[in-house]
Design an enzyme around this catalytic site. Structure first.
Site, PDB file in Angstrom:
ATOM      1  N   SER A 108       0.685  -1.022   0.101  1.00 16.87           N
ATOM      2  CA  SER A 108      -0.153  -0.099  -0.066  1.00 16.87           C
ATOM      3  C   SER A 108       0.677   1.401  -0.026  1.00 16.87           C
ATOM      4  CB  SER A 108      -0.752   0.070   1.222  1.00 16.87           C
ATOM      5  OG  SER A 108      -0.203   0.270   2.446  1.00 16.87           O
ATOM      6  N   HIS A 161      -5.229  -4.402  -0.247  1.00 16.95           N
ATOM      7  CA  HIS A 161      -5.457  -3.281  -1.100  1.00 16.95           C
ATOM      8  C   HIS A 161      -5.675  -3.744  -2.620  1.00 16.95           C
ATOM      9  CE1 HIS A 161      -4.411   0.352   1.203  1.00 16.95           C
ATOM     10  NE2 HIS A 161      -3.701  -0.588   2.012  1.00 16.95           N
ATOM     11  N   LYS A 182     -11.607  -1.327   2.894  1.00 15.73           N
ATOM     12  CA  LYS A 182     -11.080  -0.394   1.981  1.00 15.73           C
ATOM     13  C   LYS A 182     -11.953  -0.241   0.741  1.00 15.73           C
ATOM     14  CE  LYS A 182      -6.634  -0.897   4.217  1.00 15.73           C
ATOM     15  NZ  LYS A 182      -5.667  -1.729   4.462  1.00 15.73           N
TER      16      LYS A 182
HETATM   17  C1  LIG Z   1      -5.312  -1.979   5.761  1.00 16.01           C
HETATM   18  C2  LIG Z   1      -4.625  -3.274   5.876  1.00 16.01           C
HETATM   19  C3  LIG Z   1      -4.885  -4.329   6.639  1.00 16.01           C
HETATM   20  C4  LIG Z   1      -5.928  -3.857   7.944  1.00 16.01           C
HETATM   21  O1  LIG Z   1      -7.016  -4.048   7.217  1.00 16.01           O
HETATM   22  P1  LIG Z   1      -8.094  -3.542   8.152  1.00 16.01           P
HETATM   23  O2  LIG Z   1      -9.403  -4.186   7.882  1.00 16.01           O
HETATM   24  O3  LIG Z   1      -8.392  -2.116   8.174  1.00 16.01           O
HETATM   25  O4  LIG Z   1      -8.027  -3.870   9.672  1.00 16.01           O
HETATM   26  C5  LIG Z   1      -4.244  -5.298   6.527  1.00 16.01           C
HETATM   27  N1  LIG Z   1      -3.540  -5.750   5.806  1.00 16.01           N
HETATM   28  C6  LIG Z   1      -3.095  -4.742   4.853  1.00 16.01           C
HETATM   29  C7  LIG Z   1      -1.928  -5.095   3.721  1.00 16.01           C
HETATM   30  C8  LIG Z   1      -3.577  -3.515   4.803  1.00 16.01           C
HETATM   31  O5  LIG Z   1      -3.341  -2.516   3.888  1.00 16.01           O
END
Ligand SMILES: *Cc1c(COP(=O)(O)O)cnc(C)c1O
Length: 393
Positions: free
Chosen positions: A182, A210, A241
């Protein structure tokens, strides 16, 4: 007088002095291309709301219906009395959407990683982990007690080398990687990782937080992107997301999914996701299955923005996705840049150590399908003006 909190005050001051302190802004509006931030209308370049679903009328409507029918809370953990028809439906729908054998949902993507890694490997095992993996993967690895062997970022030759070096020294092993990284927007070489995992009989796990709703046909994710259906053991996703809601999911091998219902500790010891959230996630899948329009708009917006930023002379790294990192180097410069953008009505936060390595501070622009061409042009104008003011371009 010395207090037992003195060390905290000192550390906080250090963060502030080095430009690494998180200044947390407060939103007075729903998510979208434009936000009310601390009372000011600004163009939003920071959210993970890739498809604009966080405030989509269809999701809101489904959440309201679920609210009336099932109430606000789940009342229990999944394994006792917290599994509602909605949770089952969501899991069935995710598996069908992604053409995977099975799926299990969690309270968040972060929790999904903790639950999964700790349930699959333990003390006598080894984890081969990309050096730039997300914090939740790192924490999951630590929690498992397995030996963590890092390999160079997306470097499959290096991975194979460290596997060979460590062969015979563990009981079983897991390869784990982010799908889309990300902070840079690059994509893990999952096709090669699969070949290696298969050759050495190692479990393969990808965290597609992502890539969910972004990569693959109509947003079906990284496994679909590489056409590896049925081959990747564990695909972790998030609903927070592109899906615009909240929650995490693990899809893939049916044995793994069943094991997680028994040994994924947050599934057993933390309450289920609330009914309106689950209903909204199902509505997001409805939308994605009906049309690829939002995903297509996201990609065309990303391509346009990246092309124009490069033309302006910015270093935007090597992103393969709509994520656009604007590389600035020093954390202080990135913070100043972000502050000046904000004064111009553009909300794009700076990201520094420890989220990214020292000296690699940046502003990460999160493009969304919710942005109009006019929004993107306004953003480009702002970047151009501040870039000139600060001598970056
Ligand atoms: C944002 C993210 C998470 C966490 O996800 P949430 O549902 O917000 O807890 C886990 N792994 C990666 C790679 C992320 O970018």
């Amino acid at each position: 007088m010395a207090t037992r909190f003195e060390w905290i005050q000192k550390e906080l001051k250090n963060l502030k002095n080095s430009g690494l302190y998180n200044n947390i802004r407060t939103l007075g509006s729903a998510q979208g291309a434009w936000l009310d931030v601390d009372g000011k209308q600004v163009l939003n370049f920071c959210s993970n709301n890739y498809l604009g679903l966080a405030n989509h009328p269809r999701l809101v409507e489904k959440a309201k219906i679920a609210l009336d029918e099932y109430g606000v809370g789940p009342g229990a953990v999944r394994t006792i009395a917290g599994t509602m028809i909605l949770h089952r439906e969501l899991e069935r729908r995710v598996a069908a959407f992604k053409h995977s054998d099975a799926a299990i949902s969690f309270q968040s993507g972060f929790v999904a990683n903790l639950a999964t890694i700790a349930a699959l490997v333990g003390k006598e095992d080894a984890i081969f982990s990309d050096e730039l993996n997300h914090a939740s993967i790192i924490d999951g690895c630590r929690l498992s007690g397995a030996r963590i062997i890092r390999y160079n970022h997306c470097d499959t030759l290096n991975l194979e080398q460290v596997i060979k070096e460590n062969e015979g020294s563990y009981r079983k092993a897991l390869i784990v990687t982010d799908g889309v990284f990300s902070m840079d927007g690059d994509i893990a070489p999952l096709d090669r990782l699969y070949e290696i995992a298969n050759a050495y009989d190692i479990l393969l796990m990808v965290d597609d937080a992502h890539g969910e709703g972004v990569l693959g046909k109509g947003g079906r994710g990284i496994v679909d992107h590489f056409n590896l259906h049925g081959k990747v053991d564990i695909e972790v996703g998030t609903f927070s997301k592109a899906f615009g809601v909240v929650g995490g999911v693990v899809s893939g091998n049916a044995d793994v999914v069943e094991w997680l219902t028994q040994r994924g500790r947050p599934f057993l010891f933390s309450s289920a996701v609330t009914p309106p959230d689950v209903a909204a996630c199902i509505a997001a899948i409805d939308l994605l299955e009906e049309s690829t329009e939002l995903v297509d708009t996201l990609w065309s917006n990303g391509a346009y923005f990246k092309k124009e930023m490069s033309a302006l002379g910015f270093n935007i790294g090597n992103s393969q996705t709509p994520i656009t990192p604007v590389m600035l180097g020093e954390a202080q410069l990135a913070q100043d840049f972000s502050k000046r953008l904000f004064e111009r009505g553009i909300f794009a936060t700076s990201i520094g150590y420890p989220t990214v390595p020292q000296g690699k501070a940046r502003i990460r622009v999160m493009i969304s399908a919710a942005h109009s061409k006019g929004d993107l042009d306004k953003g480009l104008e702002g970047f151009k003006a501040v870039g000139k003011e600060l001598g970056v371009i």
